[in-house]
Enzyme design. Sequence first.
Site, short mmCIF file in Angstrom:
data_model
loop_
_atom_site.label_atom_id
_atom_site.label_comp_id
_atom_site.label_asym_id
_atom_site.label_seq_id
_atom_site.Cartn_x
_atom_site.Cartn_y
_atom_site.Cartn_z
CG HIS A 72 77.97 -51.73 -2.18
ND1 HIS A 72 78.12 -50.46 -1.72
CD2 HIS A 72 77.92 -52.52 -1.08
CE1 HIS A 72 78.16 -50.47 -0.39
NE2 HIS A 72 78.05 -51.71 0.02
CE1 TYR A 200 79.06 -42.78 -5.58
CE2 TYR A 200 80.51 -40.90 -5.89
CZ TYR A 200 80.33 -42.26 -5.78
OH TYR A 200 81.41 -43.11 -5.87
N PRO A 291 89.03 -38.01 -6.82
CG PRO A 291 88.70 -37.53 -4.56
CD PRO A 291 89.31 -36.98 -5.81
CE LYS A 295 86.13 -45.79 -12.84
NZ LYS A 295 85.59 -47.11 -12.53
CE1 TYR A 382 80.88 -44.77 -8.70
CE2 TYR A 382 80.51 -47.11 -8.27
CZ TYR A 382 80.75 -45.83 -7.82
OH TYR A 382 80.88 -45.59 -6.47
C1 PHB Z 1 85.62 -44.42 -0.52
O1 PHB Z 1 84.96 -45.38 -0.05
O2 PHB Z 1 86.58 -43.94 0.09
C2 PHB Z 1 85.19 -43.85 -1.81
C3 PHB Z 1 84.14 -44.44 -2.50
C4 PHB Z 1 83.72 -43.88 -3.68
C5 PHB Z 1 84.33 -42.76 -4.18
C6 PHB Z 1 85.39 -42.18 -3.50
C7 PHB Z 1 85.82 -42.73 -2.31
O3 PHB Z 1 83.87 -42.22 -5.33
#
Ligand code: PHB
Length: 391
Positions: A72, A200, A291, A295, A382
């Site tokens: 991505h 998000y 989460p 990280k 990120y």
């Molecule tokens: C996930 O794909 O499980 C995932 C992705 C991004 C995050 C947290 C979890 O910020």
Amino acid sequence: MRTQVAIVGAGPAGLTLALLLAREGIESVLVESRTRAYVEHRVRAGLLEHNTVQLLHELGVGERLAREGLEHHGIYLRRQGRTERVRLTELTGRRITIYGQQEVVKDLIAARLEHGGALHFEVSNVEVHDLDRERPRVTYTHKGAAQELECDVVAGCDGFHGVCRPSIPDGVLTEYEYVYPFGWLGILVEAAPATDELIYAWHERGFSLYTMRSPQISRLYLQVPDDARIEDWPDQRIWEELQIRLASDGWRVNEGPIFEKGITPMRSFVVEPMQYGRLFLAGDAAHIVPPTGAKGLNLAVNDVRLLGAALTDWYRDGSSAGLEAYSHNALRRVWRAQDFSNYMTQLLHDLGGGAFERRLQLARIDYIARSEAAAGSLAENYVGLPAAADF
Ligand code: PHB
Ligand code: APR
């Protein structure tokens, strides 16, 4: 029995360390309390930083990752039906890869066993001894027999609930902790993701995240109160809530059979230093991040990258400078990630601070949408800062 490095815990940290050491001709024994099937199927996050992907390739475990991982180049931030894209790759030159943590663990275990390295599952009564001496020991029970492993160094890679950190005498460690008053309810779904990149979403009712595992499997999360019980969240209620929180005109979340469902508490935790005598802590044994910034695994891998290099110098030319600097160098990145994970969490969740706080969050999201500097700062954190020890 005798080895050079005894590694407690076969999660991402312990397994990666074993491969890093083997590449340099350093022998290790890995002991893990769970079964192989259990560690290979434990569902966790699934976002790999650029550095992590590169290291897995260097270790020769990147073949399936290259085939199945989803690269991505941006993420979406959504609020009040409006969506902004943070152009990660344009802003940083780096990318992220979606690939489940349990898939990484499967690939690491296969590589370890293929090279004939020692890896014992289902050990019990693990204890570490003589950490302040030159010959520390790990004792445990395996297949009903008591074992004693003498070594030069113990790597405590046994996660947040492991035995290594609590074996350090009182007064040595300083603990920093923050427990958030909410958790994440996560689901895995048999449905094609209705988005090409992660979304998000800020919402008055709380945060949600749309992520994925493959072109056929979606992964979604909802912010829930810290006392939420999974029994109170039948599938129907989860879908209703996701459709509301992720809503955008003319678009819907793709629904399908939910085959995994769980609630994860949210915590920030760090111990300093990450060393006591001949015991070095790595990964979740030393730190936990919420989460939101994904990280956890990346930090674990970064710790062992530093530890592996330090042990290599020590064995090769007797230089202990890297080992002495390990905790300091690892903690620099740990605190950067703590700050970023906290920033992402505070940006997007209902923190309980009322309307003023919520309005400030919207102003921050607008700032990211309009300012290259703000977006650039989010993006470089990120995708992960460069692997050099000075970050
Ligand atoms: C996930 O794909 O499980 C995932 C992705 C991004 C995050 C947290 C979890 O910020
Ligand atoms: N003896 C042996 N093994 C143990 C013991 C013990 N007493 N206690 C725990 N373990 C094992 C656990 O079963 C687990 O397999 O140690 C391993 C630790 O692995 P993780 O918890 O995955 O931790 P780590 O390798 O540091 O990886 C961090 O995992 O928790 C996620 O989000 C986190 O992605 C991050 C990553």
